[in-house]
Design an enzyme around this catalytic site. Sequence first.
Site, PDB file in Angstrom:
ATOM      1  N   CYS A  61     -16.786  -8.840   5.884  1.00  0.00           N
ATOM      2  CA  CYS A  61     -15.986  -7.522   5.765  1.00  0.00           C
ATOM      3  C   CYS A  61     -14.746  -7.769   5.167  1.00  0.00           C
ATOM      4  CB  CYS A  61     -15.364  -7.109   7.329  1.00  0.00           C
ATOM      5  SG  CYS A  61     -16.878  -6.904   8.520  1.00  0.00           S
ATOM      6  N   CYS A  68       0.799  -0.104  10.099  1.00  0.00           N
ATOM      7  CA  CYS A  68       0.249  -0.969   9.209  1.00  0.00           C
ATOM      8  C   CYS A  68       1.223  -2.072   8.760  1.00  0.00           C
ATOM      9  CB  CYS A  68      -0.682  -0.402   8.269  1.00  0.00           C
ATOM     10  SG  CYS A  68      -1.690  -1.544   7.136  1.00  0.00           S
ATOM     11  N   CYS A  93       0.942  -1.442  -0.195  1.00  0.00           N
ATOM     12  CA  CYS A  93       0.121  -0.023  -0.048  1.00  0.00           C
ATOM     13  C   CYS A  93       0.966   1.196   0.153  1.00  0.00           C
ATOM     14  CB  CYS A  93      -0.992   0.092   1.127  1.00  0.00           C
ATOM     15  SG  CYS A  93      -1.964   1.310   1.270  1.00  0.00           S
ATOM     16  N   ARG A 120     -17.393  -2.393  18.497  1.00  0.00           N
ATOM     17  CA  ARG A 120     -16.634  -3.612  18.298  1.00  0.00           C
ATOM     18  C   ARG A 120     -15.473  -3.652  18.970  1.00  0.00           C
ATOM     19  NH1 ARG A 120     -16.116  -3.952  12.702  1.00  0.00           N
ATOM     20  NH2 ARG A 120     -18.500  -4.593  12.747  1.00  0.00           N
ATOM     21  N   CYS A 128     -19.191   2.420   9.418  1.00  0.00           N
ATOM     22  CA  CYS A 128     -18.338   1.933  10.386  1.00  0.00           C
ATOM     23  C   CYS A 128     -17.027   2.569  10.648  1.00  0.00           C
ATOM     24  CB  CYS A 128     -18.017   0.436  10.064  1.00  0.00           C
ATOM     25  SG  CYS A 128     -16.912  -0.466  11.061  1.00  0.00           S
ATOM     26  N   CYS A 182       0.640   4.625   6.911  1.00  0.00           N
ATOM     27  CA  CYS A 182       0.266   4.678   8.237  1.00  0.00           C
ATOM     28  C   CYS A 182       1.147   3.685   9.120  1.00  0.00           C
ATOM     29  CB  CYS A 182      -1.056   3.745   8.097  1.00  0.00           C
ATOM     30  SG  CYS A 182      -2.260   4.312   6.827  1.00  0.00           S
ATOM     31  N   CYS A 236     -19.716  -5.698   4.270  1.00  0.00           N
ATOM     32  CA  CYS A 236     -18.822  -4.401   4.557  1.00  0.00           C
ATOM     33  C   CYS A 236     -17.606  -4.391   3.703  1.00  0.00           C
ATOM     34  CB  CYS A 236     -18.686  -4.602   6.009  1.00  0.00           C
ATOM     35  SG  CYS A 236     -17.553  -3.450   6.707  1.00  0.00           S
TER      36      CYS A 236
HETATM   37  N1  SAM Z   1      -6.703   0.515   3.363  1.00  0.00           N
HETATM   38  C1  SAM Z   1      -7.964   0.733   3.981  1.00  0.00           C
HETATM   39  C2  SAM Z   1      -7.868   1.980   5.046  1.00  0.00           C
HETATM   40  O1  SAM Z   1      -6.807   2.228   5.641  1.00  0.00           O
HETATM   41  O2  SAM Z   1      -8.872   2.545   5.367  1.00  0.00           O
HETATM   42  C3  SAM Z   1      -8.654  -0.301   4.633  1.00  0.00           C
HETATM   43  C4  SAM Z   1      -8.026  -1.256   5.521  1.00  0.00           C
HETATM   44  S1  SAM Z   1      -7.037  -0.533   6.857  1.00  0.00           S
HETATM   45  C5  SAM Z   1      -5.987  -2.033   7.276  1.00  0.00           C
HETATM   46  C6  SAM Z   1      -8.393  -0.703   8.206  1.00  0.00           C
HETATM   47  C7  SAM Z   1      -8.113  -0.369   9.424  1.00  0.00           C
HETATM   48  O3  SAM Z   1      -7.414  -1.212  10.197  1.00  0.00           O
HETATM   49  C8  SAM Z   1      -7.017   0.681   9.780  1.00  0.00           C
HETATM   50  O4  SAM Z   1      -7.664   2.328   9.543  1.00  0.00           O
HETATM   51  C9  SAM Z   1      -6.626   0.717  11.165  1.00  0.00           C
HETATM   52  O5  SAM Z   1      -7.711   1.435  12.073  1.00  0.00           O
HETATM   53  C10 SAM Z   1      -6.854  -0.720  11.556  1.00  0.00           C
HETATM   54  N2  SAM Z   1      -5.432  -1.576  11.683  1.00  0.00           N
HETATM   55  C11 SAM Z   1      -4.579  -1.750  10.694  1.00  0.00           C
HETATM   56  N3  SAM Z   1      -3.630  -2.202  10.986  1.00  0.00           N
HETATM   57  C12 SAM Z   1      -3.511  -2.310  12.689  1.00  0.00           C
HETATM   58  C13 SAM Z   1      -2.678  -2.610  13.732  1.00  0.00           C
HETATM   59  N4  SAM Z   1      -1.570  -3.116  13.492  1.00  0.00           N
HETATM   60  N5  SAM Z   1      -3.259  -2.760  14.848  1.00  0.00           N
HETATM   61  C14 SAM Z   1      -4.572  -2.329  14.972  1.00  0.00           C
HETATM   62  N6  SAM Z   1      -5.413  -1.955  14.118  1.00  0.00           N
HETATM   63  C15 SAM Z   1      -4.913  -1.904  12.922  1.00  0.00           C
HETATM   64 FE1  SF4 Z   2      -2.817   1.344   3.575  1.00  0.00          FE
HETATM   65 FE2  SF4 Z   2      -2.619   0.006   5.836  1.00  0.00          FE
HETATM   66 FE3  SF4 Z   2      -2.955   2.439   5.698  1.00  0.00          FE
HETATM   67 FE4  SF4 Z   2      -5.017   0.851   4.862  1.00  0.00          FE
HETATM   68  S1  SF4 Z   2      -4.121   1.166   7.182  1.00  0.00           S
HETATM   69  S2  SF4 Z   2      -4.275   2.885   3.755  1.00  0.00           S
HETATM   70  S3  SF4 Z   2      -4.019  -0.673   4.142  1.00  0.00           S
HETATM   71  S4  SF4 Z   2      -1.206   1.253   5.029  1.00  0.00           S
END
Ligand code: SAM
Ligand code: SF4
Length: 333
Positions: free
Chosen positions: A111, A74, A67, A274, A202, A71, A142
Amino acid sequence: MPEIVRNTDFEARHAPRKPTKTLDDAKIIYNLPFNDLLFRAQTVHRANFDPNAVQMSRLLSIKTGGCAEDCGYCSQSAHNPTGLKASKLMEVERVLAEARKARNAGATRYCMGAAWRSPKDRDLDTLTAMVEGVKALGMESCMTLGMLSATQADRLAEAGLDYYNHNIDTSERFYSEIITTRSFEDRLDTLETVRAAGIKVCAGGILGMGETVDDRISMLLTLANLPVAPESVPINQLIAIPGSKLEHAAPVDPIDFIRTIALARILMPTSHLRLSAGRTEMSDEMQALCFFAGANSIFVGDTLLTTDNPGEDHDTALFRRLGLSPMQLEPTL
Ligand code: SAM
Ligand code: SF4
Ligand code: DTB
């Protein structure tokens, strides 16, 4: 083709307006003696839900890794050297085979998450086929695909998408410490676009990224003070991913986590709350207190997107010990 009903204006104008809570109001509630806070949260919970029913969702990563967003938490960000292998968008039939298994194991909502900044228009046919397939299995659908244009949101709504997950993750103040490739405002814009398309929202966040208690309260206030509060609010405990920017973040104090759940329940009385990522690190006793504080939804199954989840055997035993049962879907007319 059914007409898309844009319900933002309608809902914003006709939903009963709750008084907007300030940070000071919310801090007073958050800092109540623990027993008083939990009693109050449980009272709100009972007035709005069956206190012993927990909604069960199942998650699948339909497009993993690589990606472009940065973030810090992630595993799937190309900016985080986590060693995760990237893959392409899954085929519809594979997704539906997984959804069928989830339904047979008791999940009522499926989801689907993609590691994208936003979907490409060319992926929409595949995504809408996934939504239609999940709906045909009798489950709620979802998706979480990143930022959406109004046209993309309308197409997903038309296919029958029930919920769109798009987390604000943290407070407006702390946001740029965690993510720099998009803004807090961008997140709110997508939430508005989703609401306007008539899809249920959500939206939640993550605790344990180095934010203050005020940041957590402020995040909940942003959600609660939206024109219409999200129908579903995931509260994640950070899963510290080796190689990610937040690998060494200090864990959240469990009592603070439970207080945050209780405050979320009080601020958003009718939202499904949740207890999302991070349950593998929580004791059964901590999860029990989260349910008492008003959490009433979980992800089931042994994986989330790229990390582990407690799994069916553990959750079945936990539900039995606590006298909890799966929340049934409302019958559709
Ligand atoms: N890429 C899309 C986005 O960021 O909106 C969807 C997938 S993203 C992985 C969905 C959510 O998962 C993130 O916004 C975050 O809140 C949560 N998430 C991702 N990695 C995480 C982690 N290591 N620990 C806890 N929550 C996590
Ligand atoms: Fe990409 Fe992870 Fe950020 Fe979602 S949370 S936008 S998958 S880097
Ligand atoms: C949400 O708030 N939590 C889920 C879902 N929405 C998409 C994701 C949790 C991801 C946990 C880390 C992983 O498995 O990669």
